[in-house]
Design a protein around this motif. Structure first.
Motif, PDB file in Angstrom:
ATOM      1  N   ASP A 312      -0.513  -6.050  -7.439  1.00 12.56           N
ATOM      2  CA  ASP A 312      -1.702  -5.384  -6.924  1.00 12.56           C
ATOM      3  C   ASP A 312      -2.935  -6.228  -7.255  1.00 12.56           C
ATOM      4  OD1 ASP A 312      -2.416  -4.918  -9.563  1.00 12.56           O
ATOM      5  OD2 ASP A 312      -1.752  -2.832  -9.559  1.00 12.56           O
ATOM      6  N   PRO A 336      -5.441  -2.421  -1.304  1.00  9.32           N
ATOM      7  CA  PRO A 336      -5.928  -1.471  -2.310  1.00  9.32           C
ATOM      8  C   PRO A 336      -5.300  -0.088  -2.132  1.00  9.32           C
ATOM      9  CG  PRO A 336      -7.742  -2.721  -1.354  1.00  9.32           C
ATOM     10  CD  PRO A 336      -6.536  -3.035  -0.523  1.00  9.32           C
ATOM     11  N   HIS A 337      -4.971   0.538  -3.236  1.00 10.78           N
ATOM     12  CA  HIS A 337      -4.448   1.909  -3.262  1.00 10.78           C
ATOM     13  C   HIS A 337      -3.192   2.043  -2.406  1.00 10.78           C
ATOM     14  CE1 HIS A 337      -8.322   2.584  -5.084  1.00 10.78           C
ATOM     15  NE2 HIS A 337      -8.949   2.277  -3.959  1.00 10.78           N
ATOM     16  N   SER A 338      -2.290   1.066  -2.499  1.00 11.85           N
ATOM     17  CA  SER A 338      -1.061   1.093  -1.690  1.00 11.85           C
ATOM     18  C   SER A 338       0.148   0.805  -2.576  1.00 11.85           C
ATOM     19  CB  SER A 338      -1.151   0.074  -0.553  1.00 11.85           C
ATOM     20  OG  SER A 338      -2.290   0.301   0.248  1.00 11.85           O
ATOM     21  N   PRO A 339       0.472   1.683  -3.543  1.00  7.97           N
ATOM     22  CA  PRO A 339       1.574   1.408  -4.470  1.00  7.97           C
ATOM     23  C   PRO A 339       2.927   1.326  -3.780  1.00  7.97           C
ATOM     24  CG  PRO A 339       0.797   3.674  -4.719  1.00  7.97           C
ATOM     25  CD  PRO A 339      -0.185   2.974  -3.841  1.00  7.97           C
TER      26      PRO A 339
END
Length: 410
Positions: A312, A336-339
């Motif tokens: 990340d 971003p914010h994409s696990p």
């Protein structure tokens, strides 16, 4: 072109020959905010001083004000031309013809926006634009400013540390038949951050989870600037990484310890076999420490198992270029914010929490202990590997005896 240069070319300056900051400049500032790291950076891009930017933020609470200029209205550039032509004794009808406007538009402009001081027919573009801007700002009274009962209810619930969204939704449940007691969470935020909207004191913002007194600007994904120089995004990752048919592609992340300790453990998961390696990070998880630990751990692997790494955008990867040069890895960054783009790593981190509980000081676990935890996890049969273990699958791949792995994200 800087805004001051633009005003100079228009031939309309403020008192003492200095340019005045017009509403169009403020409008341009708010349009640029999502594209920059900070409000001050956006102001600097326009040539606006920090003092003016801070004044705008104080007035707006960090919320973009309504600065839309109707197309039917005269622009500031047009008012500059009117000022110059009027000073040259050009008749209103001729001014209208040159500007492509109706004569009554120019006559009305000269009448209603004349300068208060000096001759009655004295007209200045700066003064006229300021008057027009004030008249254009006519927001209707905010609901929390006009409804005392609703305002008291919202203030009480904010005092109990309820979020604006929780308050808005709960009011519907508690007062189902009372339209007066309806308010959106956005209205609550506006009343907290923008004092001109009225209703709530800014001090109540400390009850929000963020505790911010200014609203943080939101950015669209395509407006985000790269966090580090030379980043290669996951969208450019080759297809062979996606299908998991070729070993040597890794996903990485940090497992954080207690806030007080500032400790962390680095996790690396091979996508084809789910084989796990853990990074010992003594003294924290700065970019220098992560770089040293990752280079040392990757040096233990044969070259065919060092193809790529997906991580990340955490600050611990600031030295990704040096890591890539030292290990031979191609490094890709998730959005971003994409696990879910690191599905194997996220799943493995969940399993590792059995050994590395949340809230603990992870600096307690030395390199030997971490290797033992990784060995135990690699010896677990995995459903996604048809009940083979990651260690068995890796050995089989290296010896050329394994079937192609199952393409799942677990």
């Amino acid at each position: 072109m800087r805004w001051s240069q633009h005003l100079a070319l228009e031939g309309c300056m403020g008192v003492g020959g200095r340019p005045r900051v017009r509403r169009s400049v403020e409008r341009a500032f708010w349009e640029l905010v999502p594209e920059h790291r900070s409000w001050l950076d956006a102001g600097a891009a326009l040539g606006v001083s920090d003092r003016i930017v801070l004044r705008w933020l104080t007035e707006s609470g960090g919320v973009k004000p309504r600065l839309v200029e109707p197309s039917r209205s005269l622009s500031y550039a047009e008012r500059c031309r009117i000022e110059a032509l009027h000073a040259a004794k050009v008749r209103p009808a001729e001014i209208a013809r040159r500007l492509g406007r109706h004569r009554s538009t120019i006559t009305r402009e000269l009448a209603r926006n004349a300068t208060a001081r000096g001759p009655k027919d004295n007209y200045g573009a700066v003064n006229a634009q300021s008057k027009a801007d004030r008249r254009a700002r006519r927001p209707k009274p905010a609901k929390l400013a006009t409804s005392l009962r609703l305002r008291h209810e919202v203030q009480d619930r904010l005092g109990q540390n309820h979020s604006p969204e929780q308050i808005a939704r709960r009011l519907r449940e508690d007062f189902p038949d009372d339209a007066e007691m309806r308010v959106s969470h956005e209205t609550i935020y506006q009343s907290l951050y923008v004092q001109s909207r009225g209703g709530l004191k800014r001090e109540l913002a400390r009850h929000l989870r963020t505790g911010r007194t200014l609203r943080k600007p939101h950015r669209q994904p395509d407006q985000r600037r790269q966090r580090f120089a030379g980043m290669v995004m996951i969208s450019e990752r080759p297809p062979e990484v996606e299908d998991r048919a070729v070993p040597g592609h890794w996903e990485g992340d940090l497992i954080l310890g207690s806030t007080q300790s500032g400790s962390a453990v680095g996790t690396l998961v091979e996508r084809s076999t789910r084989f796990v390696m853990l990074l010992h990070l003594p003294g924290g998880h700065t970019a220098d420490i992560v770089q040293e630990a990752m280079v040392a751990k990757m040096a233990m692997l044969p070259e065919q198992l060092r193809r790529s790494l997906t991580w990340d955008q955490g600050s611990e990867m600031a030295h990704h270029v040096q890591i890539a040069e030292a290990t031979g890895l191609s490094i890709y960054f998730c959005d971003p914010h994409s696990p879910w783009q690191r599905g194997s790593n996220e799943n493995t981190n969940g399993l590792l929490r059995q050994y590395l509980p949340k809230g603990e000081d992870l600096s307690f676990y030395g390199p030997g202990m971490l290797d033992q935890i990784a060995a135990e996890l690699n010896a677990r049969p995995r459903k996604t590997l048809k009940w083979r273990t990651p260690a068995e699958e890796l050995d089989a791949l290296l010896s050329g005896e394994s079937d192609p792995p199952v393409a799942t994200t677990g």
